[in-house]
Design a protein around this motif. Structure first.
Motif, PDB file in Angstrom:
ATOM      1  N   GLN A   1       0.831  -1.211   0.000  1.00  0.00           N
ATOM      2  CA  GLN A   1       0.000   0.000   0.000  1.00  0.00           C
ATOM      3  C   GLN A   1       0.861   1.255   0.000  1.00  0.00           C
ATOM      4  O   GLN A   1       0.592   2.219  -0.717  1.00  0.00           O
ATOM      5  N   ALA A   2       1.929   1.225   0.816  1.00  0.00           N
ATOM      6  CA  ALA A   2       2.823   2.388   0.889  1.00  0.00           C
ATOM      7  C   ALA A   2       3.494   2.622  -0.460  1.00  0.00           C
ATOM      8  O   ALA A   2       3.669   3.760  -0.905  1.00  0.00           O
ATOM      9  N   CYS A   3       3.844   1.524  -1.122  1.00  0.00           N
ATOM     10  CA  CYS A   3       4.466   1.609  -2.448  1.00  0.00           C
ATOM     11  C   CYS A   3       3.503   2.238  -3.442  1.00  0.00           C
ATOM     12  O   CYS A   3       3.869   3.139  -4.216  1.00  0.00           O
ATOM     13  N   ALA A   4       2.276   1.727  -3.446  1.00  0.00           N
ATOM     14  CA  ALA A   4       1.261   2.234  -4.375  1.00  0.00           C
ATOM     15  C   ALA A   4       1.061   3.728  -4.158  1.00  0.00           C
ATOM     16  O   ALA A   4       1.000   4.518  -5.112  1.00  0.00           O
ATOM     17  N   GLN A   5       1.024   4.130  -2.917  1.00  0.00           N
ATOM     18  CA  GLN A   5       0.804   5.542  -2.592  1.00  0.00           C
ATOM     19  C   GLN A   5       1.991   6.384  -3.065  1.00  0.00           C
ATOM     20  O   GLN A   5       1.800   7.423  -3.708  1.00  0.00           O
ATOM     21  N   ALA A   6       3.212   5.913  -2.786  1.00  0.00           N
ATOM     22  CA  ALA A   6       4.396   6.667  -3.183  1.00  0.00           C
ATOM     23  C   ALA A   6       4.465   6.814  -4.697  1.00  0.00           C
ATOM     24  O   ALA A   6       4.977   7.815  -5.211  1.00  0.00           O
ATOM     25  N   LEU A   7       3.960   5.806  -5.395  1.00  0.00           N
ATOM     26  CA  LEU A   7       4.049   5.827  -6.866  1.00  0.00           C
ATOM     27  C   LEU A   7       2.766   6.350  -7.510  1.00  0.00           C
ATOM     28  O   LEU A   7       2.602   6.252  -8.733  1.00  0.00           O
ATOM     29  N   ASN A   8       1.868   6.879  -6.688  1.00  0.00           N
ATOM     30  CA  ASN A   8       0.623   7.443  -7.219  1.00  0.00           C
ATOM     31  C   ASN A   8      -0.213   6.419  -7.972  1.00  0.00           C
ATOM     32  O   ASN A   8      -0.751   6.717  -9.043  1.00  0.00           O
ATOM     33  N   LEU A   9      -0.297   5.237  -7.438  1.00  0.00           N
ATOM     34  CA  LEU A   9      -1.130   4.206  -8.046  1.00  0.00           C
ATOM     35  C   LEU A   9      -2.262   3.883  -7.091  1.00  0.00           C
ATOM     36  O   LEU A   9      -2.096   3.992  -5.871  1.00  0.00           O
ATOM     37  N   GLY A  10      -3.403   3.477  -7.627  1.00  0.00           N
ATOM     38  CA  GLY A  10      -4.553   3.186  -6.781  1.00  0.00           C
ATOM     39  C   GLY A  10      -4.246   2.085  -5.779  1.00  0.00           C
ATOM     40  O   GLY A  10      -4.395   2.243  -4.571  1.00  0.00           O
ATOM     41  N   SER A  11      -3.768   0.962  -6.293  1.00  0.00           N
ATOM     42  CA  SER A  11      -3.414  -0.139  -5.397  1.00  0.00           C
ATOM     43  C   SER A  11      -2.428  -1.058  -6.103  1.00  0.00           C
ATOM     44  O   SER A  11      -2.217  -0.935  -7.306  1.00  0.00           O
ATOM     45  N   LEU A  12      -1.841  -1.950  -5.338  1.00  0.00           N
ATOM     46  CA  LEU A  12      -0.910  -2.922  -5.921  1.00  0.00           C
ATOM     47  C   LEU A  12      -1.216  -4.289  -5.374  1.00  0.00           C
ATOM     48  O   LEU A  12      -1.587  -4.411  -4.216  1.00  0.00           O
TER      49      LEU A  12
END
Ligand code: OOG
Ligand code: NI
Length: 461
Positions: free
Chosen positions: A450-461
């Motif tokens: 989730q933290a990765c998705a947020q840092a990369l401006n993606l909805g979810s991973l």
């Protein structure tokens, strides 16, 4: 009182872990020697294997390594266990996992008290392997009753510690001065007492039933019986111990040496005889020992099943539990058996054998506004936008723990208790359920995605 006046439980745990280490260094000077050796070898590993140092920097483990250790204690009654749970809760430690040691001839069952969130573990990964003596497994009824009555009379907590626990529960925390007092008061519970509470004859009877029973019942409290630092190379430690005057057990418990360590490898050395004053005579007792461990990847249920199968195969091939005599052959068999377990992080991840933590890379952050960039986890990893590292194992292993118990109890007179796992009874004594470690690892993995998705401006991973 406003909550911001309170010291965080993580910080109380860090203080307590440091205080325990200091106390144990004074009680068992060899522990200090061991700490020196571990820190020497950890420095060497980081200097010679920059990829290991880099991985530890990604996960932040590099910052906790020097203060990383676990302790072990054994208590005698449900009340003691339940109150310990309250004491550890003040320090943000919760019971995780259930370990049945009866099938290995040790009349206890156990849990590990530890922090459960990766941020808390980062502040202080201190854990305590805590065993409850199972009086119901003593078949001599008279002796069982003697043990029970001796245990019923002791109070292993100071009254100030009990009062501070109640205060923390009532107010929701402790202020700095109370936290400091709490740490000092809590230490008393784990201290070594050379004066036993029983006569030499009572000690002998308890000891003849099982050495562990005497260790729990004959003393005023659950003295810490070892404190274990974490090394980055347990084989180097094992080889380096004799030069420091320490003789390790013959077999390193756990998986064999690998490029990418999994779970937990442990070795220990025997306790020294310590002088004890019984109520009517002088004598001796072997209580405390030394242990070192190397931690690796936490495994998923699939990875753990593979681990258990390969370990069992090696043990079966060597004819059961390894001993001094079969050590060398066992280590060879273990290595052969584990050839089936991929020693490559990417493969371990693709096959779903271990838990991982994911990190947005500088490249990923720099390119996060580009329309063309990959959107899936696999794509992002392939493009170098996301980096992964194995999630470190924070728990223990029942077969290894049994090996550690046995090596320090001596190979003589193996007792048979059959398989008597009784998690419900343990949880009833504890007053709560133990947490499932695999759920905790899965949560950490999820949060990192989730933290990765947020840092990369993606909805979810
Ligand atoms: C605990 C033995 C188990 C470990 O690290 O697996 C243990 C004890 O001897 O009380 O410490
Ligand atoms: Ni241990």
């Amino acid at each position: 009182m406003p909550a911001h006046d309170f010291v965080s439980p993580d910080s109380i745990r860090a203080q307590f872990s440091a205080a325990m280490s200091l106390m144990y260094k004074q009680e068992v000077p060899l522990y200090g020697t061991l700490l020196g050796l571990v820190s020497e070898i950890n420095q060497q590993v980081m200097a010679k294997q920059p990829e290991i140092a880099a991985a530890l920097r990604w996960t932040g483990e590099v910052e906790r390594l020097d203060q990383e250790r676990h302790g072990a204690i054994r208590v005698g009654s449900a009340e003691e266990l339940a109150t310990l749970a309250r004491l550890f809760a003040v320090m943000g430690m919760q019971p995780v996992g259930y370990y049945d040691l009866s099938s290995a001839g040790v009349p206890v069952h156990s849990t590990a008290f530890r922090a459960v969130h990766e941020q808390s573990l980062h502040v202080s990964p201190f854990r305590v392997f805590t065993s409850l003596l199972r009086l119901e497994l003593i078949d001599d009824l008279q002796l069982r009753e003697l043990a029970r009555s001796i245990l019923a009379e002791r109070e292993i907590f100071t009254s100030r510690a009990l009062a501070l626990m109640t205060q923390a529960e009532r107010d929701g925390g402790l202020r700095a001065d109370d936290a400091q007092a709490f740490v000092q008061e809590a230490l008393h519970t784990f201290r070594w007492h050379r004066d036993a509470t029983v006569s030499a004859e009572q000690y002998r009877r308890l000891h003849d039933q099982h050495r562990l029973i005497a260790d729990v019942v004959a003393f005023r409290g659950p003295h810490i019986n070892h404190l274990t630092p974490r090394t980055l190379d347990i084989d180097a430690i094992q080889a380096g111990m004799p030069a420091k005057g320490i003789t390790p057990k013959a077999v390193i418990e756990g998986p064999p040496a690998r490029r990418h360590p999994i779970l937990l490898r442990q070795t220990s050395f025997k306790a020294l005889q310590e002088a004890v004053a019984f109520s009517d005579a002088q004598g001796s007792h072997t209580a405390r020992f030394g242990e070192i461990e190397q931690r690796g990847a936490a495994l998923t249920p699939k990875g753990r099943a593979l681990y258990d199968r390969l370990l069992e195969a090696a043990r079966a091939a060597s004819g059961g539990s390894p001993s001094e005599a079969t050590a060398e052959r066992y280590m060879t068999l273990l290595q052969q058996s584990f050839a089936e377990f991929p020693d490559d992080l990417a493969q371990m991840r693709e096959q779903g054998l271990a838990y991982f933590r994911y990190f947005a890379t500088d490249k990923g952050l720099a390119e996060r506004a580009q329309a063309e960039r990959p959107q899936t986890l696999e794509g992002l990893i392939g493009a170098g936008h996301v980096h992964f590292e194995a999630l470190v194992y924070e728990d223990f292993l029942p077969v290894s723990a049994a090996g550690i118990f046995q090596s320090n109890l001596g190979d003589d007179g193996q007792t048979q208790y059959g398989s008597n796992a009784n998690r419900e009874a343990f949880e009833a004594a504890l007053g709560m359920q133990v947490q499932d470690e695999k759920t905790l690892y899965a949560q950490t993995e999820r949060r990192s995605l989730q933290a990765c998705a947020q840092a990369l401006n993606l909805g979810s991973l």
